[in-house]
Design an enzyme around this catalytic site. Sequence first.
Site, mmCIF file in Angstrom:
data_model
loop_
_atom_site.group_PDB
_atom_site.id
_atom_site.type_symbol
_atom_site.label_atom_id
_atom_site.label_comp_id
_atom_site.label_asym_id
_atom_site.label_seq_id
_atom_site.Cartn_x
_atom_site.Cartn_y
_atom_site.Cartn_z
ATOM 1 N N ARG A 61 0.822 -1.200 0.000
ATOM 2 C CA ARG A 61 0.000 0.000 0.000
ATOM 3 C C ARG A 61 0.866 1.264 0.000
ATOM 4 O O ARG A 61 2.031 1.233 0.355
ATOM 5 C CB ARG A 61 -0.915 0.011 1.226
ATOM 6 C CG ARG A 61 -2.002 -1.039 1.228
ATOM 7 C CD ARG A 61 -2.847 -0.964 2.495
ATOM 8 N NE ARG A 61 -2.054 -1.232 3.687
ATOM 9 C CZ ARG A 61 -1.576 -0.299 4.504
ATOM 10 N NH1 ARG A 61 -1.818 0.996 4.278
ATOM 11 N NH2 ARG A 61 -0.862 -0.617 5.571
ATOM 12 N N LYS A 201 -8.880 -2.194 1.154
ATOM 13 C CA LYS A 201 -8.672 -1.307 2.290
ATOM 14 C C LYS A 201 -9.495 -0.031 2.165
ATOM 15 O O LYS A 201 -9.809 0.612 3.166
ATOM 16 C CB LYS A 201 -7.194 -0.976 2.440
ATOM 17 C CG LYS A 201 -6.353 -2.151 2.949
ATOM 18 C CD LYS A 201 -6.852 -2.690 4.283
ATOM 19 C CE LYS A 201 -5.956 -3.779 4.839
ATOM 20 N NZ LYS A 201 -6.519 -4.423 6.052
ATOM 21 N N HIS A 220 -9.892 -4.243 12.835
ATOM 22 C CA HIS A 220 -8.862 -4.869 12.001
ATOM 23 C C HIS A 220 -8.433 -6.138 12.726
ATOM 24 O O HIS A 220 -7.500 -6.138 13.510
ATOM 25 C CB HIS A 220 -7.684 -3.910 11.808
ATOM 26 C CG HIS A 220 -6.636 -4.429 10.877
ATOM 27 N ND1 HIS A 220 -5.304 -4.105 10.997
ATOM 28 C CD2 HIS A 220 -6.727 -5.256 9.810
ATOM 29 C CE1 HIS A 220 -4.615 -4.700 10.038
ATOM 30 N NE2 HIS A 220 -5.459 -5.401 9.310
ATOM 31 N N SER A 238 0.459 -6.660 10.657
ATOM 32 C CA SER A 238 1.073 -7.608 9.732
ATOM 33 C C SER A 238 2.266 -8.299 10.384
ATOM 34 O O SER A 238 3.107 -7.659 11.015
ATOM 35 C CB SER A 238 1.523 -6.880 8.461
ATOM 36 O OG SER A 238 2.116 -7.765 7.554
ATOM 37 N N LYS A 242 -1.962 -13.112 12.804
ATOM 38 C CA LYS A 242 -3.424 -12.948 12.827
ATOM 39 C C LYS A 242 -4.122 -13.977 11.930
ATOM 40 O O LYS A 242 -5.097 -14.624 12.349
ATOM 41 C CB LYS A 242 -3.754 -11.517 12.386
ATOM 42 C CG LYS A 242 -5.208 -11.146 12.385
ATOM 43 C CD LYS A 242 -5.370 -9.647 12.380
ATOM 44 C CE LYS A 242 -4.593 -8.950 11.276
ATOM 45 N NZ LYS A 242 -5.165 -9.187 9.923
ATOM 46 N N THR A 243 -3.640 -14.123 10.709
ATOM 47 C CA THR A 243 -4.250 -15.066 9.773
ATOM 48 C C THR A 243 -3.946 -16.508 10.174
ATOM 49 O O THR A 243 -4.825 -17.367 10.200
ATOM 50 C CB THR A 243 -3.751 -14.800 8.347
ATOM 51 O OG1 THR A 243 -4.142 -13.486 7.951
ATOM 52 C CG2 THR A 243 -4.345 -15.799 7.359
ATOM 53 N N ASP A 257 -9.401 -10.772 8.447
ATOM 54 C CA ASP A 257 -8.796 -9.435 8.451
ATOM 55 C C ASP A 257 -9.679 -8.300 8.964
ATOM 56 O O ASP A 257 -9.184 -7.441 9.673
ATOM 57 C CB ASP A 257 -8.312 -9.086 7.038
ATOM 58 C CG ASP A 257 -7.302 -7.955 7.021
ATOM 59 O OD1 ASP A 257 -6.448 -7.906 7.926
ATOM 60 O OD2 ASP A 257 -7.354 -7.123 6.107
ATOM 61 N N ARG A 323 1.527 -12.328 -1.713
ATOM 62 C CA ARG A 323 0.171 -12.541 -1.193
ATOM 63 C C ARG A 323 -0.629 -13.514 -2.062
ATOM 64 O O ARG A 323 -0.329 -13.717 -3.242
ATOM 65 C CB ARG A 323 -0.589 -11.209 -1.180
ATOM 66 C CG ARG A 323 -0.004 -10.140 -0.285
ATOM 67 C CD ARG A 323 -0.645 -10.138 1.069
ATOM 68 N NE ARG A 323 -0.180 -9.062 1.933
ATOM 69 C CZ ARG A 323 -0.734 -8.769 3.098
ATOM 70 N NH1 ARG A 323 -1.769 -9.463 3.528
ATOM 71 N NH2 ARG A 323 -0.246 -7.788 3.841
#
Length: 536
Positions: A61, A201, A220, A238, A242-243, A257, A323
Amino acid sequence: MNVNGRFNPTLGPNTFGFEAPSGFFLNLEAPQLYEEALARREARVTAGGALLADTGQHTGRSPKDKFVVRDATTENHVWWENNAAMSPEHFATLLADFKAHAKGKELFAQDLYGGADPAHRVKVRVYTELAWHSLFIRNLLNRPEAHELASFAPEMTIVDLPSFKADPKRHGCRTETVIAVDFASKTVLIGGTSYAGEMKKSVFTYLNYALPSTGVMPMHCSANVGPDGDSAVFFGLSGTGKTTLSADPNRTLVGDDEHGWSKTGIFNFEGGCYAKTIRLSAEAEPDIYATTQRFGTVLENVTVDPVSRVPDFDDGSRTENTRCAYPLHFIRNASETRRAGHPKNIVMLTCDAFGVLPPIAKLTPAEAMYHFLSGYTAKVAGTEKGVTEPEAVFSTCFGAPFMPRHPSEYGNLLRNLIAKHHVDCWLVNTGWTGGAYGTGRRMPIRVTRRLLSAALDGSLAKADFRRDPYFGFAVPSSVPGVEPHILYPVKTWQDKAAFAQTAKKLVGMFEANFKRFEAHVDADVKNAAPKNQMAA
């Protein structure tokens, strides 16, 4: 209309006022989008069947190129310290130039929902210049049922034209790259970047702005739910897991997410997942790995063998931010509704590269708000140019780039929901133990999973706890199946004096960061600060 003899596309209506584009291809599905992406040389097919795209110079981003229109609608509601402003006049010029730039182009459009809860979702039409972008956003947002598309009336519009180059002087932006958000018209313009994550996003940013005024907490976070209906949410920046940690084979995945928390429970904003693939393996993360071998998944910036087209997920030479984007149903135990009841547990994940935080700590509601507003994690040496030692990162609400409103609004919403629903809150360190990065070792994933299992099944809340001498939160004294010393960070360091020095250094970083929030929180949240615990 026939395009190069490939297929007869469905021409969508010109609902946005584009100036004479050659056509709109509305709601194409994966096979058609594959054909278009390959015919236009936008992408390649990997050995497993995924579509591989390269995002060009932007492999992530561009937060410094994101702008919010500052007008009467937003003046008193946007956190301008965190959001760059664009004047209505500059946005109007940018919008006109976007429409002119689309002249003669074929554009793809997808009609989608941002939000799985019908009471709180937004209808979004996403126009893209690239076919693979259309597949990406189709994977990431919620798809309407076929009967809903006939009467679909978009409330929000995103226009993504990577070939458009902004003029900073003319458009009031910083570079040729621009992400401009107008909350009044619910319009987002993205130009000068092919990084597809900007689209998803942008929807998150809009929902972060719109939902708090309705009493809904945007988060988030990832989320899952146990067999007894006990849901849990996982906040984290990141690289904190989390994932990975929410993809538990014994629990149903709600999403990885972005979620909302309303009076009826939690709901996913998205219909898919956007997982990192760097060093992805079938052994460590079998469900996520399996999605990379499927038709319909989009891979970004992944290196493949030039002949076999087999991906090399260990190759970060292009970028560490490789990704995969896939629909949620590609995960075996994914929720069909993408909704769940009120969470029983909240987990705040941090990757502490300084190696001084315990592997898990139980937080009071005030401590939870303190650490939520702090949003701490750390970068490690070598991950970015110029980073030679661990570097603290404080991203408030675990997602500062997507927070249009002041963090205190989100913090107060979260605190009230925690109190109302009697939620247990945990801070989990997935970073280092036994020393800082370079000296210690990464927290064993088996330890993290064991501690999380105990937290989520309710047994950890009944354990004996001690008070951390630096941070003040409650740390379990022992947990079955976990080596006792790992729960006492100082015991894992050979150099005890170095541990004390490093811990005090991190406490000072927390203190300096939180000064900007002190005027917006109650005394009990201020008293949850580590410096106060050390003085006690």
